[in-house]
Design an enzyme around this catalytic site. Structure first.
Site: not given
Length: 286
Positions: A33, A182, A150, A101, A206, A52
């Site tokens: 995301y 972080e 991310k 799945r 990140l 990114r």
């Protein structure tokens, strides 16, 4: 007011938006995301977020759902349709679904899922929280090792936010092998004797888009920056501290684990960097 959202090629009322229950983002957190801020109806640091995003997709061997230009057009249209002057655009790409799945990735030609929505945040730039400064706690970092990608694997950061809330604070900084990595949704910094210290880039944190911009602006303003590992005790002994993120820009930190930094109010360097970032980002917004 019902928002207009984007789901796999369609602009829809949020009440009509649907994704398969077999989507791998839902079943495996097999998704990435980005969050792009909007100021004055324009996108902040869109280019950095797009670059990114592609890196995250490449690292996970996930197909790009559309071109960068198409992505920009979707962002702009959602901002327009929802009348966003200050707020956020959330984007998520999952590996999609082949209808069932399975731990094994679906066939390579499986179409990824692309979802975007806006969040209206009046007063985002003039946040009262930034005027007051954030209080944080420190917690153990037990996330997976590829934090540079991310992904939507945000359960532990969410738990960290709740730990902070229960402690009467605003956020948490995570610690691994004795060093701060972080914040739960931001990069971490402290300032001592005028020098800004932050952890260097690696798989452990990140690669923040706001981080990159703020460090560049700090250098242009002739502020001294040192990228190195640091402990929570160093941060507690600092003159001031702050975090950076796309949704909060530069957020001063005024307390760490109950220890007030400086006089317990936002420090001058954090405040100045916030001013510079907002000013320069508005000028470059698209």
């Amino acid at each position: 007011m019902t928002r207009t959202v984007y789901v796999n090629g369609e602009y829809l009322p949020e009440t009509e938006a649907k994704v398969s229950i077999f989507d791998r983002g839902f079943l495996f957190a097999d998704a990435v995301y980005e969050v792009t801020s909007v100021l004055d109806g324009k996108l902040i640091d869109f280019e950095g977020h797009a670059v990114r995003l592609k890196r995250s997709l490449d690292e996970l061997e996930m197909a790009e759902p559309c071109t960068k230009d198409e992505l920009l057009e979707i962002h702009r249209k959602l901002v327009e349709l929802n009348g966003i002057e200050e707020g956020l655009v959330y984007l998520q790409v999952s590996r999609g679904s082949d209808g069932d799945r399975d731990f094994v990735f679906p066939p390579a030609d499986t179409k990824p899922s692309l979802v975007l929505f806006t969040q209206n945040k009046p007063g985002l730039a003039n946040s009262p929280a930034a005027q007051k400064g954030a209080k944080i706690i420190s917690i153990e970092d037990i996330r997976w090792g590829r934090r540079d990608i991310k992904t939507v694997q945000l359960l532990y950061p969410s738990m960290g936010k709740m730990m902070a809330k229960k402690a009467g604070c605003d956020d948490a900084w995570m610690i691994e092998d004795g060093y701060v990595t972080e914040g739960t949704s931001n990069n971490a910094y402290f300032v001592k004797d005028g020098k800004i210290v932050t952890r260097p880039l690696s798989n452990d944190i990140l690669h923040g888009i706001t981080r990159k911009a703020v460090l560049r602006m700090a250098a242009e303003a002739q502020m001294e920056v040192e990228e190195r590992l640091f402990t929570i005790d160093e941060a507690k002994a600092a003159d001031e501290a702050f975090t950076t993120s796309a949704s909060a820009f530069v957020m001063p930190v005024v307390e760490i684990d109950g220890v007030a930094l400086g006089d317990g109010t936002p420090g001058p360097i954090a405040k100045r960097l916030r001013e510079i970032y907002l000013d320069e980002s508005r000028k470059a917004a698209v």
